[in-house]
Design a protein around this motif. Structure first.
Motif, mmCIF file in Angstrom:
data_model
loop_
_atom_site.group_PDB
_atom_site.id
_atom_site.type_symbol
_atom_site.label_atom_id
_atom_site.label_comp_id
_atom_site.label_asym_id
_atom_site.label_seq_id
_atom_site.Cartn_x
_atom_site.Cartn_y
_atom_site.Cartn_z
ATOM 1 N N GLY A 21 -58.705 56.830 54.341
ATOM 2 C CA GLY A 21 -57.273 55.179 55.326
ATOM 3 C C GLY A 21 -57.916 54.018 54.806
ATOM 4 O O GLY A 21 -58.800 53.984 54.519
ATOM 5 N N ILE A 54 -49.788 69.344 60.523
ATOM 6 C CA ILE A 54 -49.344 67.595 60.319
ATOM 7 C C ILE A 54 -48.628 67.796 61.293
ATOM 8 O O ILE A 54 -49.184 66.448 62.116
ATOM 9 C CB ILE A 54 -48.345 67.205 59.005
ATOM 10 C CG1 ILE A 54 -48.502 67.456 57.624
ATOM 11 C CG2 ILE A 54 -48.201 65.414 59.193
ATOM 12 C CD1 ILE A 54 -50.523 66.567 57.947
ATOM 13 N N ASN A 101 -54.620 65.092 51.930
ATOM 14 C CA ASN A 101 -53.876 64.583 52.125
ATOM 15 C C ASN A 101 -54.203 64.636 54.069
ATOM 16 O O ASN A 101 -53.434 63.427 54.474
ATOM 17 C CB ASN A 101 -52.214 64.895 51.997
ATOM 18 C CG ASN A 101 -52.567 64.647 50.598
ATOM 19 O OD1 ASN A 101 -53.482 63.425 49.976
ATOM 20 N ND2 ASN A 101 -51.921 65.552 49.658
ATOM 21 N N LYS A 147 -56.120 62.516 55.375
ATOM 22 C CA LYS A 147 -55.775 61.216 55.370
ATOM 23 C C LYS A 147 -54.640 60.786 56.362
ATOM 24 O O LYS A 147 -54.657 59.771 57.307
ATOM 25 C CB LYS A 147 -55.095 60.684 54.155
ATOM 26 C CG LYS A 147 -56.366 60.920 53.009
ATOM 27 C CD LYS A 147 -55.395 60.288 51.840
ATOM 28 C CE LYS A 147 -56.355 60.561 50.745
ATOM 29 N NZ LYS A 147 -55.373 60.104 49.151
ATOM 30 N N ILE A 148 -54.045 61.485 56.485
ATOM 31 C CA ILE A 148 -53.025 61.221 57.579
ATOM 32 C C ILE A 148 -53.996 61.489 58.994
ATOM 33 O O ILE A 148 -53.079 60.301 59.802
ATOM 34 C CB ILE A 148 -51.780 62.504 57.569
ATOM 35 C CG1 ILE A 148 -50.961 62.249 56.280
ATOM 36 C CG2 ILE A 148 -51.030 62.665 58.578
ATOM 37 C CD1 ILE A 148 -49.954 63.416 56.692
ATOM 38 N N THR A 168 -54.951 57.150 59.415
ATOM 39 C CA THR A 168 -54.236 56.824 59.398
ATOM 40 C C THR A 168 -53.791 56.733 61.372
ATOM 41 O O THR A 168 -53.395 55.760 61.870
ATOM 42 C CB THR A 168 -52.516 56.775 58.586
ATOM 43 O OG1 THR A 168 -53.603 56.557 57.251
ATOM 44 C CG2 THR A 168 -52.101 55.958 58.898
ATOM 45 N N GLN A 169 -53.621 57.579 61.278
ATOM 46 C CA GLN A 169 -53.528 57.836 63.298
ATOM 47 C C GLN A 169 -54.346 57.139 63.639
ATOM 48 O O GLN A 169 -54.355 56.246 64.844
ATOM 49 C CB GLN A 169 -53.124 59.087 63.673
ATOM 50 C CG GLN A 169 -51.310 59.749 62.679
ATOM 51 C CD GLN A 169 -50.658 60.830 63.505
ATOM 52 O OE1 GLN A 169 -51.283 60.933 64.397
ATOM 53 N NE2 GLN A 169 -50.496 61.958 62.730
#
Length: 368
Positions: free
Chosen positions: A2, A185, A246, A249-250, A253-254
């Protein structure tokens, strides 16, 4: 992992990193009046022996061959990233909390355990359990020091200590074993919440300095590449699994957003956010530039190219093969990294290039 935003601080000095070959972190002399106290929480990326101490066993060769020259209670051929960072701070390697044979906790303790995750909360040794162990350590230590016990942390040192957390990889990995991508997710906020609880609980007991690693590129691990069904569209330009990366990465980000929020909410606290994802992915994507070979292949395992990973014949089990000592592999056993790779990761952390703003070690010293 991120994009790093302003408000998260890295508390280490600048170190020059070679652009051609991986070097060990350069010798750094701490400007603090005494070695820093570190309490670490996490999984196999930073477990310096807790798993071995807890189960009463040991790993087998060739683990530990690169530096310790014998299995050294770490899942690697040598030192971990946390070992290099301790060296750079002029403090000893962290003693596992579960070590009952002559432990020395004067420079902190390591609560990380191989296989740990944030959830389920009460399963040993989840992050919640590790923090509970720390809180017990925190509550009992002052009285023990007053009664003459040595090799413990003094009461006032808990407030100036550095609290490091490196966890989340196993949460994502386990989720992908049984859930679809959208379901994975959807679970990520629950992982982030557990990290929030961990930081908040330590803060409530006086902790002020936190150093948080985001999670690495899960989709680049030889284990995952060998285990998951793949087609061309699932792989990125460097051969890593897009869905797993991915999701990482999520998660990152959080985690970055949480870091920023807590920096503004917790008075007199500094929350460190370190972009380990970018550090690790860069080494894999540009392996030859850094002097490494076969970035997606395990040094120790079974099966040969392209990944040398076999879930039934892992490193150290009958039938395994291992690369020659001195080989420049990034992955040690398909899941964990080699000492050579860990040295590069630590050097990049020390450069402050993966933190915003770029703050040198004096910042941390001035807080002691």
């Amino acid at each position: 992992m991120g994009v790093v935003k302003e408000g998260c601080y890295l508390l280490f000095p600048f170190v020059i990193l070679s652009l051609s070959v991986p070097l060990l972190p350069l010798s750094v002399h701490s400007q603090c009046t005494k070695p820093p106290i570190i309490f670490n929480f996490g999984d196999s990326n930073s477990d310096t022996g807790g798993y071995v101490d807890g189960l009463g066993l040991n790993f087998v060769p060739p683990n530990g061959r690169a530096y310790f020259h014998h299995p050294a209670r770490r899942l690697a051929d040598g030192r971990l990233m946390i070992d290099f960072l301790c060296e750079s701070l002029n403090t000893g390697y962290l003693t596992p909390y579960l070590n009952s044979l002559g432990p020395n906790f004067t420079n902190g303790a390591n609560f990380a355990i191989i296989g740990s995750a944030t959830l389920p909360r009460y399963v040993p040794f989840s992050l919640h359990v590790q923090v509970s162990q720390f809180l017990r350590f925190r509550s009992l230590s002052p009285a023990l020091v007053l009664n003459g016990y040595q090799d413990l942390v003094a009461d006032g040192d808990f407030e100036t200590a550095l609290y490091t957390i490196d966890i989340g990889q196993n949460d994502l990995a386990a989720s992908f074993d049984s859930l679809s991508y959208p379901q994975v997710i959807d679970k990520i906020p629950s992982f982030i919440t557990e990290i929030k609880y961990a930081i908040s609980n330590i803060y409530q007991r006086g902790g002020k300095n936190f150093w948080i690693h985001n999670t690495g590129p899960l989709g680049c691990l030889p284990q995952k590449l060998a285990s998951f069904a793949r087609n061309a569209i699932e792989l990125d330009e460097h051969g890593c699994l897009r869905p797993l990366n991915n999701a990482a990465k999520i998660f990152n980000t959080q985690l970055r957003v949480l870091c920023e929020q807590l920096n503004s909410q917790l008075i007199n606290a500094t929350i460190v956010y370190v972009d380990i994802y970018s550090i690790k992915y860069d080494l894999i994507a540009n392996a030859s530039h850094h002097g490494f070979d076969s970035p997606l292949m395990a040094c120790c395992g079974n099966g040969g190219p392209p990944y040398n990973y076999n879930a039934n014949i892992t490193c150290g089990r009958t039938g395994y093969t291992v690369c020659h000592e001195g080989s420049k592999f990034i992955s040690w056993d398909g899941v964990h990294y080699t000492e050579a790779a860990n040295a590069v990761f630590a050097s990049k952390i020390l450069s402050t290039n993966y933190s915003t703003p770029r703050v040198n070690f004096n910042f941390f010293c001035n807080k002691m």
